[in-house]
Enzyme design. Structure first.
Site, PDB file in Angstrom:
ATOM      1  N   THR A  91       0.869  -1.053   0.061  1.00  0.00           N
ATOM      2  CA  THR A  91      -0.014   0.083   0.032  1.00  0.00           C
ATOM      3  C   THR A  91       0.963   1.331  -0.024  1.00  0.00           C
ATOM      4  O   THR A  91       1.545   1.497   0.900  1.00  0.00           O
ATOM      5  CB  THR A  91      -0.999   0.049   1.146  1.00  0.00           C
ATOM      6  OG1 THR A  91      -1.741  -1.229   1.186  1.00  0.00           O
ATOM      7  CG2 THR A  91      -1.863   1.194   1.240  1.00  0.00           C
ATOM      8  N   LYS A 166      -7.593   1.446  -2.209  1.00  0.00           N
ATOM      9  CA  LYS A 166      -7.117   0.839  -1.125  1.00  0.00           C
ATOM     10  C   LYS A 166      -7.197   1.737   0.049  1.00  0.00           C
ATOM     11  O   LYS A 166      -7.574   1.705   1.095  1.00  0.00           O
ATOM     12  CB  LYS A 166      -5.683   0.379  -1.199  1.00  0.00           C
ATOM     13  CG  LYS A 166      -5.181  -0.149   0.068  1.00  0.00           C
ATOM     14  CD  LYS A 166      -5.347  -1.574   0.569  1.00  0.00           C
ATOM     15  CE  LYS A 166      -5.151  -1.771   1.950  1.00  0.00           C
ATOM     16  NZ  LYS A 166      -4.536  -2.696   2.559  1.00  0.00           N
ATOM     17  N   LYS A 234       0.805   4.573   8.839  1.00  0.00           N
ATOM     18  CA  LYS A 234       1.602   4.898   7.556  1.00  0.00           C
ATOM     19  C   LYS A 234       0.387   5.168   6.298  1.00  0.00           C
ATOM     20  O   LYS A 234       0.326   6.176   5.723  1.00  0.00           O
ATOM     21  CB  LYS A 234       2.200   3.863   6.893  1.00  0.00           C
ATOM     22  CG  LYS A 234       2.958   3.976   5.854  1.00  0.00           C
ATOM     23  CD  LYS A 234       2.421   3.074   4.583  1.00  0.00           C
ATOM     24  CE  LYS A 234       2.115   1.564   4.892  1.00  0.00           C
ATOM     25  NZ  LYS A 234       1.584   0.917   3.809  1.00  0.00           N
TER      26      LYS A 234
END
Ligand code: NA7
Length: 287
Positions: A91, A166, A234
């Site tokens: 990701t 995502k 993150k």
């Protein structure tokens, strides 16, 4: 197929193991030596792993790690050949991912961003869902590999759209879980029995897959990492970066980010993101 699999973390290692046990010819690489996958060869660098591969699959932590693995001194780029496919399940930033795709394409290879959902359990059971950005023909070429590791492939659109989707999905996970954590904290403080509250949630329209998944762990106070807090943090930074780039305000996410900052400062980064409940409870004076 001949596959190079790069990155053997919580997600990458079981994914590579599924490819190997499905009969593919797999070579793995991990930054820190010593992680192995049964039935696969190990290579010393991404460049060596990718030599002669038809497909290079990447699953590392963040944007910088993908850049290093693909384009570093011993990166995949040096072994790229026309017709190869590079798939990235990490990701990372959608904008960076689009740039990586363009650079890979200048070498005659193709690129798919294919981030995953399903957590550690989904990787171990081969039930991941892939959300993919890139050409439909390229997806078809590697579909057997997707189906060795997962149960569904959703074509989101062009390169970068898999990563963008995502981020949107993980944003919902953060906010749904934060809603659950705050509701649980308030009701606990008001004296409601936790078990009764869980029964109510599961019987009513507020039931959610995220809460169904996390509830048994919360009941046991088990915050060992299925999806580490540091990685969700993150992702929150990636969401905020993408929002700033595109002129979108995310007020609820900005507040949730403060909880993640506080959890990180409290040394919880390697626990599951579900441990953010502890911060909300601590603020309320609940032990
Ligand atoms: P983990 O378990 O934190 O594993 C991360 C992997 O990334 C691990 O193999 C790391 O190698 C590797 N890594 C980290 N930094 C680098 C750099 N700079 N270069 C090369 N490799 C690196 O993460 P997960 O498996 O849970 O998740 C992977 C991705 O999927 C991530 O984007 C999630 O958000 C979704 P190490 O063993 O530390 O040397």
């Amino acid at each position: 197929m001949r596959i190079a699999f790069l990155g053997l973390g919580i997600m990458g290692r079981p994914m590579a193991a599924k490819l190997a046990s499905s009969g593919h010819d797999v070579t793995v690489w991990n930054r820190t030596a010593g992680k192995i996958v049964e039935g696969a060869r190990s290579a010393a660098t991404p460049r060596v792993a990718a030599e002669g591969a038809e497909v290079v699959w990447v699953c590392v932590s963040d944007t910088a790690a993908v850049e290093q693995t693909l384009f570093g001194t011993d990166g995949v780029e040096h072994s790229l050949k026309s017709g190869m496919v590079v798939v990235d399940s990490s990701t990372i930033s959608p904008t960076a991912s689009r740039k990586f795709a363009e650079r890979i394409r200048t070498r005659g290879a193709d690129f798919l961003d294919a981030p995953i959902t399903g957590s550690k359990i989904g990787a171990e059971n081969g039930t991941l869902i892939f959300m993919v950005g890139g050409a439909a023909e390229t997806i078809e070429r590697v579909r057997p590999l997707f189906m060795s590791m997962g149960k569904q492939v959703i074509h989101m659109g062009k390169n970068g759209d898999g990563e963008a989707a995502k981020l949107g999905m993980n944003m919902m996970i953060v906010l749904i879980y934060e809603g659950f954590a705050e509701a649980l904290t308030l009701t606990t403080k008001l004296g409601v029995d936790q078990k009764a509250f869980f029964t109510l949630i599961q019987s009513s329209m507020v039931r959610s897959g995220v809460v169904d998944y996390k509830m048994p762990f919360v009941e046991k106070n088990d915050f060992s990492p299925n999806f580490p807090l540091r990685l969700m943090h993150k992702d929150i930074r990636l969401m905020m970066e993408a929002a700033a780039e595109s002129g979108v305000e995310l007020p609820a996410l900005t507040t949730a980010n403060q909880i993640y900052d506080e959890a990180t400062a409290a040394g919880m980064k390697d626990l599951d993101y579900a441990a953010t409940l502890q911060i909300v409870k601590k603020r309320a004076g609940i032990k």
